[in-house]
Scaffold this motif. Sequence first.
Motif, short mmCIF file in Angstrom:
data_model
loop_
_atom_site.label_atom_id
_atom_site.label_comp_id
_atom_site.label_asym_id
_atom_site.label_seq_id
_atom_site.Cartn_x
_atom_site.Cartn_y
_atom_site.Cartn_z
N GLY A 134 30.90 40.93 14.54
CA GLY A 134 29.91 40.83 13.42
C GLY A 134 28.77 40.14 13.43
O GLY A 134 27.17 39.75 13.31
N GLY A 135 28.56 39.22 14.53
CA GLY A 135 27.52 37.97 15.29
C GLY A 135 26.75 38.94 15.65
O GLY A 135 25.59 38.61 15.62
N LEU A 136 27.25 40.28 16.33
CA LEU A 136 26.38 40.74 17.10
C LEU A 136 25.34 41.50 16.36
O LEU A 136 24.51 42.33 16.39
N THR A 137 26.24 42.14 15.20
CA THR A 137 25.54 43.23 14.10
C THR A 137 24.30 42.54 13.39
O THR A 137 23.44 43.21 13.11
N VAL A 138 24.37 41.23 13.24
CA VAL A 138 23.53 40.54 12.21
C VAL A 138 22.15 40.07 13.07
O VAL A 138 21.40 40.25 12.96
N ALA A 139 22.78 40.13 14.69
CA ALA A 139 21.69 39.99 15.70
C ALA A 139 20.62 41.13 15.86
O ALA A 139 19.89 40.96 15.82
N THR A 140 21.69 42.48 15.62
CA THR A 140 20.53 43.61 15.24
C THR A 140 19.50 43.58 14.06
O THR A 140 18.37 43.78 14.46
N ILE A 141 20.12 43.03 12.97
CA ILE A 141 19.14 43.62 12.01
C ILE A 141 18.21 42.40 11.90
O ILE A 141 17.30 42.43 11.56
N ILE A 142 19.04 41.12 11.75
CA ILE A 142 17.65 39.96 11.83
C ILE A 142 17.37 39.07 13.26
O ILE A 142 16.51 38.70 13.46
#
Length: 399
Positions: A134-142
């Motif tokens: 999920g850290g990479l998903t948040v990196a995509t969003i933020i």
Amino acid sequence: MPVAIYVLGLSIFTQGTSELMLAGLLTEIAGDLSVSVPRAGLLISAFALGMLVGAPVLAVATLRWSRRTALLAFLAVFVATHVVGALTSDYWVLFATRAIGAFVYAGFWAVAATTAVGLVPATARGKAMSIVAGGLTVATIIGLPAGTVIGQQLGWRAAFWAVALLCAAAMLGVLAKIPGGAPAAVPRMRTELRTMMRPPLWLSYGTTALAIGALLVSFAYLGALLSDTTRLAEGWIPVVLAIYGFGALLGIVVGGRTADAHPLTSLYIGLAGVVLTSALLALTAEYVVPVVLLSFLLGAFGFGINPTLNSRVFTLAGDAPTLAAATNISAFNVGITAGPWLGGLAIGAGLGYAAVAWIGAALGVAALGTVAGSHVLQRNQAAKDSVATPDLMSADVGR
């Protein structure tokens, strides 16, 4: 869930921001280093190459290290590559720092995955991996938009400094929360290699590569499709990409809750969703409302299977998960590289952006085939085990 799991997710966020943000900084880098934009784009290829080979090599090289030591070493090198990258004015030095940074980032992924599943019960592996990934998903969003804004306002070097500082902060979290002792049982290299011979494991790698390729082939050209085929105003394209990101976040949260109890069902439903969404995207590419909705669903289904893809390999690998899990990271990067490449071939052949979504659907169908094959192998093995158990009991009675 242990705090260490969230520390690992934060560490992936910081490094993932660097992986993604370059896409928004190519023009600035090209102008500053006096190279063409396509040549600056090769810096993304350098990162992909480093990711492809880094995980298995470093997982084996650090097999006998404590996991905290390995994670800190990888982060330290990652920080150093960004400091050097921020200071250099030489294109090839920057190219080398991107490749080396990706190499250790892949190693971090492999060791972080093994560490995460080792900190939780077997029934919580999927949830733990959903937080880490999920850290990479948040990196995509933020992280991606933040890195792009920093680079545009303060220069691309400032974005590199920001990543270096974030990674230094992540090092403090790793130092404080990741256990520092040597692994309780260090697997032998021979055992690791023997594990790699298991057919279900390679089917799982095939599922990972095909599933990620199915997702990325559409996502890589989503912005271009929105502009060229859907005819969406340029200012709305980041909004749709953000909607995709929120779908991805929802998907990985839900997928983390289903991966442990229902791994095969999660894969069947998620991949079927990717296939259906991709096909509908190809059929309705000219219409704004369906494309926006389908962008959300593509992110949700595509990332919903991520926790299962990450955690299932540990079940299949048994007592020797290190090299097996690291190879799974490479399988992710095969999909990340091959999907957009196939899409580029279709666009170059003049087939249009809708054809890219059809490729995503085809790759999704192939991924469903590998899941089905793995399912059959597991069912046959379970049948053999059930036959062998009574025989063993009879032998014990005879003695």
